[in-house]
Design an enzyme around this catalytic site. Structure first.
Site, PDB file in Angstrom:
ATOM      1  N   CYS A 282       3.317   9.345 -11.052  1.00  0.00           N
ATOM      2  CA  CYS A 282       4.515   9.101 -10.242  1.00  0.00           C
ATOM      3  C   CYS A 282       5.183  10.384  -9.743  1.00  0.00           C
ATOM      4  O   CYS A 282       5.192  10.640  -8.539  1.00  0.00           O
ATOM      5  CB  CYS A 282       5.519   8.285 -11.051  1.00  0.00           C
TER       6      CYS A 282
HETATM    7  N1  LIG Z   1       1.159   4.418 -14.364  1.00  0.00           N
HETATM    8  C1  LIG Z   1       2.470   4.459 -14.185  1.00  0.00           C
HETATM    9  O1  LIG Z   1       3.206   5.024 -14.999  1.00  0.00           O
HETATM   10  C2  LIG Z   1       3.105   3.763 -13.018  1.00  0.00           C
HETATM   11  C3  LIG Z   1       4.449   3.393 -13.112  1.00  0.00           C
HETATM   12  C4  LIG Z   1       5.050   2.765 -12.039  1.00  0.00           C
HETATM   13  C5  LIG Z   1       4.315   2.546 -10.872  1.00  0.00           C
HETATM   14  N2  LIG Z   1       3.009   2.917 -10.788  1.00  0.00           N
HETATM   15  C6  LIG Z   1       2.300   2.639  -9.535  1.00  0.00           C
HETATM   16  O2  LIG Z   1       1.509   1.456  -9.711  1.00  0.00           O
HETATM   17  C7  LIG Z   1       0.252   1.563  -9.004  1.00  0.00           C
HETATM   18  C8  LIG Z   1      -0.893   1.407  -9.971  1.00  0.00           C
HETATM   19  O3  LIG Z   1      -0.803   2.437 -10.935  1.00  0.00           O
HETATM   20  P1  LIG Z   1      -1.691   2.456 -12.258  1.00  0.00           P
HETATM   21  O4  LIG Z   1      -1.185   3.571 -13.084  1.00  0.00           O
HETATM   22  O5  LIG Z   1      -1.791   1.098 -12.856  1.00  0.00           O
HETATM   23  O6  LIG Z   1      -3.109   2.836 -11.602  1.00  0.00           O
HETATM   24  P2  LIG Z   1      -4.552   2.757 -12.294  1.00  0.00           P
HETATM   25  O7  LIG Z   1      -5.398   3.731 -11.586  1.00  0.00           O
HETATM   26  O8  LIG Z   1      -4.395   2.841 -13.790  1.00  0.00           O
HETATM   27  O9  LIG Z   1      -5.034   1.264 -11.962  1.00  0.00           O
HETATM   28  C9  LIG Z   1      -5.359   0.829 -10.685  1.00  0.00           C
HETATM   29  C10 LIG Z   1      -6.545  -0.118 -10.790  1.00  0.00           C
HETATM   30  O10 LIG Z   1      -6.842  -0.637  -9.485  1.00  0.00           O
HETATM   31  C11 LIG Z   1      -8.235  -0.821  -9.417  1.00  0.00           C
HETATM   32  N3  LIG Z   1      -8.656  -0.961  -8.024  1.00  0.00           N
HETATM   33  C12 LIG Z   1      -8.741  -0.028  -7.052  1.00  0.00           C
HETATM   34  N4  LIG Z   1      -9.144  -0.591  -5.911  1.00  0.00           N
HETATM   35  C13 LIG Z   1      -9.362  -1.906  -6.161  1.00  0.00           C
HETATM   36  C14 LIG Z   1      -9.812  -2.991  -5.383  1.00  0.00           C
HETATM   37  N5  LIG Z   1     -10.143  -2.855  -4.095  1.00  0.00           N
HETATM   38  N6  LIG Z   1      -9.914  -4.196  -5.977  1.00  0.00           N
HETATM   39  C15 LIG Z   1      -9.600  -4.385  -7.274  1.00  0.00           C
HETATM   40  N7  LIG Z   1      -9.155  -3.362  -8.060  1.00  0.00           N
HETATM   41  C16 LIG Z   1      -9.049  -2.149  -7.508  1.00  0.00           C
HETATM   42  C17 LIG Z   1      -8.791   0.410 -10.111  1.00  0.00           C
HETATM   43  O11 LIG Z   1     -10.126   0.222 -10.531  1.00  0.00           O
HETATM   44  C18 LIG Z   1      -7.808   0.564 -11.279  1.00  0.00           C
HETATM   45  O12 LIG Z   1      -8.281  -0.115 -12.436  1.00  0.00           O
HETATM   46  C19 LIG Z   1       0.313   2.909  -8.295  1.00  0.00           C
HETATM   47  O13 LIG Z   1       0.837   2.723  -7.036  1.00  0.00           O
HETATM   48  C20 LIG Z   1       1.294   3.712  -9.149  1.00  0.00           C
HETATM   49  O14 LIG Z   1       1.934   4.727  -8.412  1.00  0.00           O
HETATM   50  C21 LIG Z   1       2.380   3.493 -11.850  1.00  0.00           C
END
Ligand SMILES: NC(=O)c1ccc[n+]([C@@H]2O[C@H](COP(=O)([O-])OP(=O)(O)OC[C@H]3O[C@@H](n4cnc5c(N)ncnc54)[C@H](O)[C@@H]3O)[C@@H](O)[C@H]2O)c1
Length: 447
Positions: A282
């Protein structure tokens, strides 16, 4: 005829709301990383049937076996939800028509030029547009620049010839969870919700009200801006204390002592602490989404860019400080053995994405120092794709510690036995004030 169409539209939202309230709505969560998996568990715990969808075979396989791969979800909790058929997992997107709600939680990284990469959102939206059917609610939870839901997802979904707000519903609700935080969790952090139309908002509010307190805002664009503001606020304040840490270092003032005293003021100030830089999914990324979007409006976000610059300079500052300390011990950085203690981007979690420790390791290697690390939560780590190297956590035996010229405490995991580590090391650079309670501070230098 017009009345009949109106009737169909009001049936769509009424049916969806009823299904959600009765827990009959089937929910598909697309992208089950940190955000998607915790959300799926939260929804399943409230009685919804959740299908998790991801491209990653490993994750799908683990979920179907009931094995969790993130700290905030326990194996027991996931296993029991899978056994009760409340959570299942699939690699297949072609079954999404049978789901009433689809929640998108895919990554939103930066391109090499530090611009938003929303290709994952676009890819998923194109697939949804092929299978979308009347009565569905689509929600974006990924963090992104203001306007993405309206300007990117909506035109793609509209290719389906269904009408938003009438046939289907589209909203944004940013994820605000702070992984590893035991006090503020998904269950008690209110959810900001914005819809593309008022009907979309109503549909999305109905869903989130089942699991948490909701904060409605007037549009999906406002909801997107809320999330970027929250993370930019952190980035700017961390930038401020990091800059002060560098000044205090030059003036011989202990920045930690100064900040602890400043934060006793009961109003008008909030605690932020310096460190080796910012990491995770983030803080190092989201402000750049805002900076990029602002440019479209001939607006340059000076505070935000400056904070980003200061924060990304911190690993370089750590290296300068380390070089100075080694010099005082008649050693050079070149050829020294440096141990990084803690490589996760923050305390007590295993996530090391964009961790400042990675940058520090890369800089040390460039200076021809020999680098190792110890992190009980990260048994192995890959450096940048350019480097391609995998490092393995070093065992902290006395013999190993005796070969180390300096230890950099980059992450203050609770599990560290700091007394033992400091006692068996010759020099410690503590960038987190982790050793503040230790009696003997002779070998320790603070950021
Ligand atoms: N991790 C955090 O602390 C956090 C907190 C708040 C918001 N976010 C936001 O949330 C979103 C996700 O973050 P995250 O940490 O869970 O990411 P992550 O990378 O852990 O998970 C994302 C998942 O999406 C999957 N993916 C990608 N393309 C895909 C597709 N076409 N079809 C199906 N699955 C697909 C990936 O394989 C992965 O498992 C981002 O925008 C991030 O900025 C993250």
């Amino acid at each position: 005829m017009k009345e009949m169409i109106l009737d169909i539209h009001s049936t769509n939202i009424a049916t969806l709301k009823k299904k959600i309230e009765n827990r009959d709505a089937k929910i598909g969560v697309i992208g089950v990383g940190y955000v998607g998996l915790t959300l799926s568990v939260q929804l399943a715990n409230k009685g919804f049937e959740v299908l998790t969808i991801d491209k990653d075979h490993f994750k799908i396989d683990q979920i179907n076996k009931g094995n969790s791969y993130i700290e905030d979800v326990s194996n027991e909790e996931l296993y029991s939800l899978v056994k009760k058929n409340k959570i299942s997992a699939s690699l297949n997107m072609d079954i999404i028509s049978s789901y009433d709600v689809l929640i998108i939680c895919v990554p939103t990284p930066l391109t090499v030029n530090r611009e938003p990469d929303i290709s994952y959102i676009e890819e998923v939206s194109h697939i949804i547009s092929k299978y979308i059917r009347p009565g569905q609610l689509i929600i974006l939870e990924s963090t992104t620049y203001p306007g993405t839901t309206n300007e990117v997802i909506l035109p793609i979904l509209n290719k389906s010839n269904l009408e938003v707000g009438k046939d289907y519903f589209l909203a944004h609700s940013p994820e605000r969870v702070d992984f590893g935080n035991k006090m503020h969790t998904r269950v008690n952090i209110p959810k900001v919700v914005g819809g593309v139309t008022s009907q979309c908002l109503e549909a999305a509010l109905t869903l989130y009200k089942q699991i948490v307190e909701v904060i409605p805002v007037s549009s999906s664009t406002v909801a997107e801006m809320v999330k970027l503001f929250e993370n930019t606020y952190r980035s700017v304040n961390i930038g401020l204390v990091n800059e002060l840490a560098m000044l205090c270092n030059r003036m011989g003032i202990n920045v930690w002592e100064m900040l602890d005293a400043a934060f006793t003021k009961p109003y008008g100030i909030q605690s932020f602490y310096p460190g080796p830089g910012v990491g995770g999914h983030c803080i190092p990324i989201d402000p750049f989404y805002l900076v990029w979007k602002a440019r479209e409006y001939d607006f340059s976000l000076k505070f935000v860019e400056l904070a980003g610059e200061i924060n990304s300079n911190m690993p370089y500052f750590i290296l300068e400080k380390l070089t100075y300390l080694l010099n005082h011990n008649n050693k050079t950085l070149k050829g020294s053995n440096i141990l990084i203690l803690g490589v996760a981007y923050k305390k007590d979690i295993s996530d090391y994405r964009n961790s400042p420790a990675i940058k520090i390791i890369e800089l040390l290697k460039k200076s021809n120092a020999s680098v190792s690390y110890h992190d009980p939560l990260v048994p192995e780590m890959k450096l940048s794709s350019k480097d391609g190297h995998t490092l393995y956590s070093l065992d902290l035996s006395v013999n190993n510690l005796n070969t180390i010229d300096a230890v950099i405490i980059a992450t203050d995991h609770s599990a560290f036995d700091l007394d033992y580590i400091v006692e068996n090391s010759c020099l410690v650079l503590d960038t987190r004030n982790a050793t503040r309670k230790l009696k003997n501070k002779e070998k320790i230098t603070y950021l």
